[in-house]
Design a protein around this motif. Sequence first.
Motif, PDB file in Angstrom:
ATOM      1  N   ASN A 159       0.806  -1.219   0.000  1.00  0.00           N
ATOM      2  CA  ASN A 159       0.000   0.000   0.000  1.00  0.00           C
ATOM      3  C   ASN A 159       0.843   1.273   0.000  1.00  0.00           C
ATOM      4  O   ASN A 159       0.366   2.328   0.399  1.00  0.00           O
ATOM      5  CB  ASN A 159      -0.931   0.008   1.220  1.00  0.00           C
ATOM      6  CG  ASN A 159      -1.943  -1.118   1.162  1.00  0.00           C
ATOM      7  OD1 ASN A 159      -2.354  -1.517   0.085  1.00  0.00           O
ATOM      8  ND2 ASN A 159      -2.331  -1.631   2.310  1.00  0.00           N
ATOM      9  N   MET A 202       2.416   4.421  -1.570  1.00  0.00           N
ATOM     10  CA  MET A 202       2.066   5.253  -2.726  1.00  0.00           C
ATOM     11  C   MET A 202       2.855   6.564  -2.715  1.00  0.00           C
ATOM     12  O   MET A 202       2.310   7.639  -2.437  1.00  0.00           O
ATOM     13  CB  MET A 202       0.563   5.545  -2.709  1.00  0.00           C
ATOM     14  CG  MET A 202      -0.315   4.315  -2.787  1.00  0.00           C
ATOM     15  SD  MET A 202      -0.353   3.575  -4.438  1.00  0.00           S
ATOM     16  CE  MET A 202      -1.511   4.673  -5.254  1.00  0.00           C
ATOM     17  N   ASN A 237      -3.785   3.982   1.840  1.00  0.00           N
ATOM     18  CA  ASN A 237      -2.411   3.900   1.363  1.00  0.00           C
ATOM     19  C   ASN A 237      -1.459   4.628   2.302  1.00  0.00           C
ATOM     20  O   ASN A 237      -1.852   5.521   3.041  1.00  0.00           O
ATOM     21  CB  ASN A 237      -2.301   4.533  -0.031  1.00  0.00           C
ATOM     22  CG  ASN A 237      -3.215   3.873  -1.033  1.00  0.00           C
ATOM     23  OD1 ASN A 237      -3.184   2.659  -1.220  1.00  0.00           O
ATOM     24  ND2 ASN A 237      -4.051   4.667  -1.704  1.00  0.00           N
TER      25      ASN A 237
END
Length: 374
Positions: free
Chosen positions: A51, A53, A261
């Motif tokens: 996750n 980002m 995220n």
Amino acid sequence: MSVNIDDIEMEEAPTYAPSLPVPNVQEMVKMNPLEVPTKYVRNEEEMEKVNYMPQLSSEIPVIDFTLLSNGSMEELLKLEIACKEWGFFQVVNHGLQKELIQRMRNVSDEFFNLPIEEKEKYAMPSNDIQGYGHAYVVSEEQTLDWSDSLILMIYPKRYRKLQFWPKTPHGFNEIIEAYSSEVKRVGEELLSSLSLIMGLEKHALFGMHKELLQCSRVNYYPTCNTPDQVLGLSSHSDTGTITILMQDDDVPGLEIRNKGNWVPVIPISDALVVNVGDVIEILSNGKYKSVEHRAVTNKNKRRTSHASFLIPRDDVEIEPFDHMIDAENTKIYQKVKFGDYLRQSMKRKMEGKTHIDVAKIKEQLIEEQIKENA
């Protein structure tokens, strides 16, 4: 101006929460830089690498403090969007002198580079978190964070426990005094702006606090041979009103949760990072959310961060403002006394936002749990 214990009218300072003694991470790394004890190692699920980002970093809002202070409606709208969609923002043009920022960084590095025998003169006591050591260690079984801290109550002055204020390096107390005073100025102005976006009079939040408390936490993150397996600071949200953070300019490490995220907060030179705490989430009935964040480590560079927590007095009762509740936004949180809420949170390990459940109305909590398990 030096900090002299005789000049301060002392009052019984509040204690917050005990923390179990654990090894000093910086000393561990000095003795064996290649070893990472299992007590610090986290599994892949905890690290949540899938996750990650980094491409969203540039979207984290940047607020111009001078424009905000001068009443810019455009900047006020940016602040509202930042609090609603991110819970975090960076502040530029805040008025802190670059020289003062650098002196704060330098003197903190000097403190952490002292021999361990000198630093341990200021070790945290068994019943509180002021001093040098580790907070939020509540169980022998919990996975530990890869960091050491120095935690001091700054304001009000009568709450200072000066036995934990380092006498070396020379000038430490004067510099943290000057730096914290400037951060307080910024914090008070931000509270005024937060009052306005919440539909209140400009000084409403400041008055509600009765007296603004400010605590400083200097975090030292040593290098780690396996940075992908440890966390410098576990995922959590802050219990207070707002937090004002100074990062190192050249070593990223802070990551925030956004829509599931993890997004790194890339440092902007001399900017301050600000985040909304649980108090604002509760007062706004969840409109402005305190956001989970964590600190990661680095294989080649140590990192230092300076967090200033602004919180209400212990006896302040917090609950959603009436105008934040309507047919579409039912009341999520019950009334809680801040001191009780803070201490309940500190008596458990940092674990995301689970601590805020104690403030939720029971029916709302059950409904959320059903949705999560569906």
